[in-house]
Design an enzyme around this catalytic site. Sequence first.
Site, PDB file in Angstrom:
ATOM      1  N   ARG A 159      46.703 -42.434  18.378  1.00 28.93           N
ATOM      2  CA  ARG A 159      46.041 -42.668  19.667  1.00 28.93           C
ATOM      3  C   ARG A 159      46.571 -41.777  20.789  1.00 28.93           C
ATOM      4  O   ARG A 159      46.467 -42.115  21.963  1.00 28.93           O
ATOM      5  CB  ARG A 159      46.124 -44.147  20.062  1.00 28.93           C
ATOM      6  N   LYS A 215      38.839 -30.512  27.446  1.00 26.78           N
ATOM      7  CA  LYS A 215      37.738 -30.814  26.528  1.00 26.78           C
ATOM      8  C   LYS A 215      38.181 -30.478  25.105  1.00 26.78           C
ATOM      9  O   LYS A 215      38.578 -29.348  24.824  1.00 26.78           O
ATOM     10  CB  LYS A 215      36.493 -29.992  26.877  1.00 26.78           C
ATOM     11  N   GLU A 226      32.197 -16.076  29.805  1.00 32.61           N
ATOM     12  CA  GLU A 226      32.729 -17.186  30.608  1.00 32.61           C
ATOM     13  C   GLU A 226      33.276 -16.686  31.948  1.00 32.61           C
ATOM     14  O   GLU A 226      33.197 -17.374  32.962  1.00 32.61           O
ATOM     15  CB  GLU A 226      33.818 -17.940  29.832  1.00 32.61           C
ATOM     16  N   LYS A 271      38.172 -22.697  37.473  1.00 32.10           N
ATOM     17  CA  LYS A 271      38.024 -23.823  36.545  1.00 32.10           C
ATOM     18  C   LYS A 271      38.969 -24.963  36.902  1.00 32.10           C
ATOM     19  O   LYS A 271      38.602 -26.137  36.837  1.00 32.10           O
ATOM     20  CB  LYS A 271      38.242 -23.387  35.103  1.00 32.10           C
ATOM     21  N   GLU A 273      33.561 -34.838  33.800  1.00 30.03           N
ATOM     22  CA  GLU A 273      32.217 -34.288  33.871  1.00 30.03           C
ATOM     23  C   GLU A 273      31.168 -35.352  34.214  1.00 30.03           C
ATOM     24  O   GLU A 273      30.111 -35.427  33.599  1.00 30.03           O
ATOM     25  CB  GLU A 273      31.855 -33.600  32.548  1.00 30.03           C
ATOM     26  N   ARG A 316      31.527 -31.085  37.611  1.00 32.04           N
ATOM     27  CA  ARG A 316      32.089 -30.259  36.545  1.00 32.04           C
ATOM     28  C   ARG A 316      31.006 -29.714  35.610  1.00 32.04           C
ATOM     29  O   ARG A 316      31.197 -28.690  34.959  1.00 32.04           O
ATOM     30  CB  ARG A 316      33.111 -31.064  35.737  1.00 32.04           C
ATOM     31  N   ASN A 326      28.709 -25.597  32.709  1.00 31.26           N
ATOM     32  CA  ASN A 326      27.837 -25.418  31.550  1.00 31.26           C
ATOM     33  C   ASN A 326      26.692 -24.434  31.817  1.00 31.26           C
ATOM     34  O   ASN A 326      25.711 -24.408  31.061  1.00 31.26           O
ATOM     35  CB  ASN A 326      27.259 -26.772  31.116  1.00 31.26           C
ATOM     36  N   HIS A 377      24.970 -22.708  28.980  1.00 28.51           N
ATOM     37  CA  HIS A 377      25.400 -23.370  27.753  1.00 28.51           C
ATOM     38  C   HIS A 377      24.310 -24.211  27.097  1.00 28.51           C
ATOM     39  O   HIS A 377      24.348 -24.411  25.879  1.00 28.51           O
ATOM     40  CB  HIS A 377      26.640 -24.227  28.026  1.00 28.51           C
ATOM     41  N   HIS A 400      24.201 -23.318  23.414  1.00 26.13           N
ATOM     42  CA  HIS A 400      24.500 -24.264  22.341  1.00 26.13           C
ATOM     43  C   HIS A 400      23.320 -24.400  21.389  1.00 26.13           C
ATOM     44  O   HIS A 400      23.500 -24.568  20.174  1.00 26.13           O
ATOM     45  CB  HIS A 400      24.855 -25.630  22.926  1.00 26.13           C
ATOM     46  N   HIS A 451      30.197 -17.864  20.384  1.00 24.61           N
ATOM     47  CA  HIS A 451      29.860 -18.730  21.514  1.00 24.61           C
ATOM     48  C   HIS A 451      29.540 -17.914  22.761  1.00 24.61           C
ATOM     49  O   HIS A 451      28.541 -18.151  23.448  1.00 24.61           O
ATOM     50  CB  HIS A 451      31.023 -19.685  21.785  1.00 24.61           C
TER      51      HIS A 451
END
Length: 358
Positions: A120, A142, A184, A226, A236, A240, A244, A247, A251, A264
């Site tokens: 955990r 992330k 990016e 960032k 997010e 935030r 993206n 993206h 994606h 990517h």
Amino acid sequence: MKIINVELGDRAYPIVIGNRAMHSKEHLERAIKGQSVLIVTNDMVGPLYADPLVETLSALGKTVQVHMLPTGEQYKNLETLNSIFDVLLENEFDRRTTIVALGGGVVGDMAGFAAASYMRGVPFIQIPTTLLSQVDSSVGGKTGINHPLGKNMIGAFYQPQLVLTDLNAFKTLPQKELSAGMAEVIKHGAIFDAEYFAWLEGNMGALMAKDETSLTDAIVRSCEIKAEVVAGDERESGQRAILNFGHTFGHAIEAGMGYGAWLHGEAVGVGMVLAADLSQRLGMLSAEEVARIRSVVQAAGLPTAPPPLGIDRMIEMMKLDKKAEAGQIKFVLLDGIGRAVIQAVPEDVLRETLQVCA
């Protein structure tokens, strides 16, 4: 060394940028509280950097083990993630074990997700070795893996204790990976800082030639942007999401083509051009600004047109995006360079963009 702090209260951490940053004993000793360390890397980065890092950590009195993953986005899945858990369990690593992610975005995302999940939550450190991971995926917490139906759909927000951005890694970075990371970098200017975007336009030649001063400046500014966005919206829930930009399209390209077929950053480069075109169709961006975005993406050695997936297939994949709500696709758009907004887009306008830009 340049240090940028990600201000998240008791989860705050430094990004240390400099030559040989991954061997900074001062920062490693401060971040690693336990005795045992598991370095997670891949079979491309590991042979270059793992042994010297083991020596540095061993000199601090740490017991170190290395786990090598296969290289490539196609391995960012549950099976590969389980291989990390296997090593942790078979060697009886405890809650004070620190996981060190040594590699690009795939390694960082998977090692971070393993750290978030094992017992955990155990501490982890990011040592990004690609431009893309240095300016983006290593910052912000992330973590996750891909699913055949969607990229990064399984994961957690989990912050590292430390990010060590070693500028020496550029000496072994392939040009294609440099281009992918530049997507990016361009994104940060486009969504947040018009002056930075203009600087990138004027310095792209030097950046692609791996000029150390220019690359350092770009990494520092991108990390500053960032860090500021993440500090204001860690999970997010609002602002935030502007990170993206490009993206949602990107994606869809990655998932639709099969993970690993496109890098990517290549998919995001196309995604930014498509998002710019969409912004113009909605009256937010001028034709000149769209041309500037396409030009700087092209100058970074990135594609500017999507692969022949087909409009229906692209839209189908975009409806699986994390920002989609009730089947409605939301996009990060530009209301002028340097100003990002998030909104749903009528499907007929989206189809126009996909038709014209294909």
